[in-house]
Design a protein around this motif. Structure first.
Motif, PDB file in Angstrom:
ATOM      1  N   UNK A  92       0.828  -1.210   0.000  1.00  0.00           N
ATOM      2  CA  UNK A  92       0.000   0.000   0.000  1.00  0.00           C
ATOM      3  C   UNK A  92       0.861   1.259   0.000  1.00  0.00           C
ATOM      4  N   UNK A  93       0.471   2.216  -0.841  1.00  0.00           N
ATOM      5  CA  UNK A  93       1.202   3.473  -0.930  1.00  0.00           C
ATOM      6  C   UNK A  93       2.328   3.455  -1.937  1.00  0.00           C
ATOM      7  N   UNK A  94       2.715   2.267  -2.401  1.00  0.00           N
ATOM      8  CA  UNK A  94       3.766   2.170  -3.412  1.00  0.00           C
ATOM      9  C   UNK A  94       3.147   2.234  -4.814  1.00  0.00           C
ATOM     10  N   UNK A  95       3.984   2.440  -5.815  1.00  0.00           N
ATOM     11  CA  UNK A  95       3.513   2.523  -7.196  1.00  0.00           C
ATOM     12  C   UNK A  95       3.121   1.135  -7.705  1.00  0.00           C
ATOM     13  N   UNK A  96       2.012   1.077  -8.443  1.00  0.00           N
ATOM     14  CA  UNK A  96       1.552  -0.211  -8.957  1.00  0.00           C
ATOM     15  C   UNK A  96       2.581  -0.837  -9.886  1.00  0.00           C
ATOM     16  N   UNK A  97       3.240   0.004 -10.716  1.00  0.00           N
ATOM     17  CA  UNK A  97       4.204  -0.548 -11.664  1.00  0.00           C
ATOM     18  C   UNK A  97       5.454  -1.086 -10.955  1.00  0.00           C
ATOM     19  N   UNK A  98       5.766  -0.556  -9.773  1.00  0.00           N
ATOM     20  CA  UNK A  98       6.911  -1.061  -9.015  1.00  0.00           C
ATOM     21  C   UNK A  98       6.603  -2.428  -8.412  1.00  0.00           C
ATOM     22  N   UNK A  99       5.432  -2.528  -7.772  1.00  0.00           N
ATOM     23  CA  UNK A  99       5.083  -3.734  -7.033  1.00  0.00           C
ATOM     24  C   UNK A  99       4.642  -4.870  -7.949  1.00  0.00           C
ATOM     25  N   UNK A 100       3.832  -4.554  -8.952  1.00  0.00           N
ATOM     26  CA  UNK A 100       3.213  -5.601  -9.777  1.00  0.00           C
ATOM     27  C   UNK A 100       4.050  -5.950 -11.003  1.00  0.00           C
ATOM     28  N   UNK A 101       4.757  -4.963 -11.558  1.00  0.00           N
ATOM     29  CA  UNK A 101       5.520  -5.216 -12.778  1.00  0.00           C
ATOM     30  C   UNK A 101       7.033  -5.180 -12.573  1.00  0.00           C
ATOM     31  N   UNK A 102       7.492  -4.762 -11.373  1.00  0.00           N
ATOM     32  CA  UNK A 102       8.931  -4.693 -11.114  1.00  0.00           C
ATOM     33  C   UNK A 102       9.623  -3.613 -11.915  1.00  0.00           C
TER      34      UNK A 102
END
Length: 309
Positions: A199-209
């Protein structure tokens, strides 16, 4: 006159003439309304006599004290933000009319609860939307607003609960900042991370690396009316997903709701089969008729073609 800081009103002559005609019509109809621009501070153009009367200010006093709606709502910034956020959202979604309950500050101090109907009409020469706001009395506005807030929170709570218990992956991300606002249990398990870690992190960082927004992001294709469906192989998670996306209002923020299931799930296989079937049907020139072998009189036609067997 109260002791509020005054703002200098500077409206070009042509705008003053145009807004004067606007005020004259509303004065005849005795409508309490104000016209302003959808800029950073909601610059005021003109208002009707009925509006000035409701505020307790004369026209000259109001125009001397308040150049913007931000200035008028100085003591109630949450109401100003609610008005502007609703207008920005409307402008981004086709300019649909909208309404809400807010306070109306009075010269004598305090406020009254009112209903405000907001309409975006056209853009001026500088590219700003012109907004017309009609104020109507609402003596039970405070209670109504509280009830609406309670109902909204309850609906949001139920919605989150349903999403959290959903057996496949679900996440919600802010469409402007890409910040993850919600991630369900299944998604956390898929990512191998805890809720606090995502939570609070960028979706592209967490889900796509990734370190930047995805070049294949589907945000530009999304709407509030229907899901956008697509298939994608995630090299970071090493799985292929059937995905459904749409726009939702998440606690006042324009957000992307994404629901997905991977190629190991039964749902994926069924969705894939349906997509393949639709692709086959679209590829048949001129249409297709399917006959139920159990009932030769029953048939289904596509593209307006019928067969009688």
């Amino acid at each position: 006159m109260d002791n509020r800081n005054t703002e200098q009103l500077a409206v070009p002559l042509e705008k003053e003439q145009e807004s004067g005609r606007y005020g004259s019509v509303l004065n005849v109809l005795k409508i309490s309304a104000i016209c302003f621009l959808l800029d950073d501070d909601l610059t005021v153009l003109e208002a009707s006599n009925s509006f000035y009367e409701k505020t307790g200010y004369s026209k000259k006093e109001f125009q001397t004290c308040f150049q913007t709606m931000r200035g008028y709502y100085r003591e109630y910034p949450e109401d100003w933000e609610a008005i502007r956020d609703r207008l920005v959202y409307s402008a981004e979604n086709g300019g649909a009319d909208t309404a809400l309950n807010v306070r109306m500050p009075r010269k004598s101090g305090g406020f009254s609860w009112i209903n405000i109907s907001l309409t975006l009409t056209e853009k001026n020469g500088d590219g700003y939307w012109i907004c017309h706001a009609v104020y109507t009395d609402n003596s039970t506005g405070s209670m109504t607003r509280q009830e609406e807030c309670r109902c909204w929170k309850k609906r949001a709570q139920y919605f989150k609960w349903v999403l959290d218990e959903y057996m496949d992956n679900v996440y919600v991300a802010d469409m402007e900042t890409y910040e993850l606002l919600f991630v369900n249990k299944t998604s956390c398990d898929t990512l191998g991370l805890t809720l606090d870690e995502v939570l609070g992190h960028k979706c592209y960082e967490i889900i796509q690396g990734r370190t930047s927004p995805c070049p294949f992001c589907t945000n530009k294709y999304l709407s509030e009316d229907e899901f956008y469906e697509w298939e994608f192989h995630n090299p970071f998670l090493k799985r292929t997903y059937m995905i459904k996306d749409r726009i939702v209002d998440w606690e006042g923020r324009k957000a992307r709701l994404e629901m997905s299931h991977d190629n190991y799930s039964l749902e994926f296989k069924l969705a894939k089969k349906e997509l393949d079937r639709e692709a086959i049907l679209r590829s048949v020139p001129g249409g297709l008729v399917r006959v139920d072998a159990r009932d030769m009189g029953q048939f289904f036609g596509l593209a307006g073609i019928s067969l009688i067997l």
